[in-house]
Design a protein around this motif. Structure first.
Motif, PDB file in Angstrom:
ATOM      1  N   LEU A 123     -35.239 -42.084  24.519  1.00 55.86           N
ATOM      2  CA  LEU A 123     -36.376 -42.761  25.151  1.00 55.86           C
ATOM      3  C   LEU A 123     -36.274 -44.295  25.201  1.00 55.86           C
ATOM      4  O   LEU A 123     -36.782 -44.905  26.137  1.00 55.86           O
ATOM      5  CB  LEU A 123     -37.671 -42.343  24.461  1.00 55.86           C
ATOM      6  CG  LEU A 123     -38.079 -40.876  24.659  1.00 55.86           C
ATOM      7  CD1 LEU A 123     -39.314 -40.548  23.834  1.00 55.86           C
ATOM      8  CD2 LEU A 123     -38.322 -40.589  26.135  1.00 55.86           C
ATOM      9  N   GLY A 174     -41.728 -40.841  19.336  1.00 54.72           N
ATOM     10  CA  GLY A 174     -41.510 -40.598  20.753  1.00 54.72           C
ATOM     11  C   GLY A 174     -42.726 -40.930  21.592  1.00 54.72           C
ATOM     12  O   GLY A 174     -42.608 -41.508  22.692  1.00 54.72           O
ATOM     13  N   VAL A 178     -43.037 -43.726  24.863  1.00 57.44           N
ATOM     14  CA  VAL A 178     -43.567 -43.426  26.195  1.00 57.44           C
ATOM     15  C   VAL A 178     -44.714 -44.373  26.549  1.00 57.44           C
ATOM     16  O   VAL A 178     -44.789 -44.906  27.667  1.00 57.44           O
ATOM     17  CB  VAL A 178     -44.028 -41.954  26.273  1.00 57.44           C
ATOM     18  CG1 VAL A 178     -44.741 -41.687  27.601  1.00 57.44           C
ATOM     19  CG2 VAL A 178     -42.841 -41.019  26.114  1.00 57.44           C
TER      20      VAL A 178
END
Length: 417
Positions: A123, A174, A178
């Protein structure tokens, strides 16, 4: 005033990187405590594969992007950013799946942690920090990217402290990545006047993938250089894997903490009409800094490793000393690549230096790990870094003897609000 401006940017970028590094380091003991040293080793293994995937997703903008933003117009900056989003979002899904599968195949326990560690590590390829580096806007970077990432890492730590598995801590990290991607993208579009600027039609995806191929080759090569040693140690010297994984993790976070210096230089060097004078200062100054880093890490690195290993993993003195050497060389190699070769658009030479250094490093690490464990693996990494450094210095010398790179019409970064 210029010195104060540079200091302000250094402090700003430094605070962001220090916060990210501190959050990641603080999470390590909780992960070890939540799931055990072997499970933590699998997390780091997955993260190493994910780091390679992140470089594929980033597709070279982390190296070339700051220079293009620093010397670009509003239109060219917006076009560069939108092109990066198009490529990165397209690559994210397949790269995340592939890295997770590979991590599972190489794991010898807790494949779920290896897989999730890999996906979460992919990511960061979505980060737009290179935009803020090029603009010289560290505090906007802190607000839009750093704070969400740190906040959700803390949420994960709290979850592990209350009894959750390390898997939950990874998932919360995570989520933070985002959120950071969305927030930074929103600010960038607003700052560059997305609705007011008239741009030509977006270039096709295939064209963009070809256009930036040398950047991604260098990025992926650099990630392979970093990730392969842990894979080799896992296969060749599994008994040394937990200790090497801990050293590897500390090295990565230490380099993150050093990124602010490189970030300031990435925006400073390409702004000159002829950057040769600034390049010479960078070559000499970062060399001195690298020696200092090696000495400090080699002499005083044992204590943080003992603390981060929760008292269960304590590397020997030779491992700590070699960690210092690797840190110093890594910093110098990164500084040359991001501030000098990127400014002169020597992305192909950068990719070749990384490839050659990796080819030299792999057998050195394999043999070193087999006979000497973690210390031998670190010695092999140092050998590969010396090769990469030598090639970059040769290319730098050629750049200084040639004409300056083309400079676009620049809109001062202070006008971006």
């Amino acid at each position: 005033m210029r010195a104060l401006s540079g200091l302000n940017r250094l402090i700003g970028f430094g605070l962001s990187m220090a916060a990210l590094a501190a959050a990641a380091l603080i999470a390590i003991p909780w992960m070890v405590r939540a799931s055990g040293p072997e499970a933590f080793g699998m997390i780091v293994l997955g993260q190493n594969f994910g780091a390679i995937g992140a470089m594929v997703v980033a597709y070279g903008w982390g190296i070339s992007g700051p220079a293009e933003i620093a010397r670009g117009t509003t239109e060219s900056r917006l076009e560069e950013f939108l092109a990066s989003v198009k490529v990165r979002v397209f690559l994210l899904g397949p790269v995340a799946v592939l890295t997770a599968v590979v991590a599972i195949l190489f794991s010898n326990n807790r494949p779920d942690l290896a897989a999730v560690g890999a996906v979460v590590a992919v990511l960061p390829g979505l980060t737009s920090n290179w935009v803020f580096i090029g603009l010289g806007r560290p505090f906007v970077l802190m607000l839009t990217e750093t704070l969400p990432r740190v906040a959700f890492t803390v949420v994960g730590i709290v979850a592990m402290e209350t009894g959750s598995d390390a898997l939950i801590g990874l998932l919360w990290q995570g989520v933070g990545l985002v959120v950071a991607f969305i927030a930074s993208g929103w600010w960038t579009l607003r700052a560059f006047g997305h609705h007011a600027v008239r741009l030509p039609a977006m270039k096709p995806l295939g064209f963009l993938l070809r256009e930036y191929r040398h950047g991604v080759a260098s990025n992926v090569g650099g990630s392979l250089f970093v990730a392969l040693p842990l894979v080799l140690v896992t296969v060749i010297a599994p008994a040394a894997q937990p200790v090497f994984a801990l050293v590897d993790k500390l090295e990565r976070q230490a380099l993150v903490a050093m990124v602010p210096v490189v970030s300031v230089l990435q925006g400073w060097v390409p702004r000159a009409a002829d950057p040769a004078v600034r390049v010479r200062k960078v070559v000499i100054g970062t060399a001195a800094g690298s020696v200092l880093i090696a000495l400090v890490a080699g002499l005083w690195g044992e204590w943080p490793l003992h603390v981060l290993g929760n008292g269960q993993l304590t590397p020997s003195a030779d491992v700590v000393a070699l960690m210092g050497v690797v840190l110093g060389l890594s910093f110098y190699v990164i500084a040359l690549a991001h501030t000098v070769l990127a400014t002169y658009r020597q992305m192909r030479a950068l990719a070749m230096s990384t490839l050659i250094g990796t080819v030299v490093m792999v057998p050195l690490v394999a043999v070193g790990a087999y006979y000497l464990g973690a210390a031998g693996a670190l010695a092999g990494i140092a050998g590969g870094l010396l090769v990469r450094m030598s090639i970059k210095l040769v290319v730098t010398s050629r750049c200084l003897q040639g004409p300056p790179p083309a400079l676009d019409a620049v809109l001062p970064s202070e006008e971006i609000v």
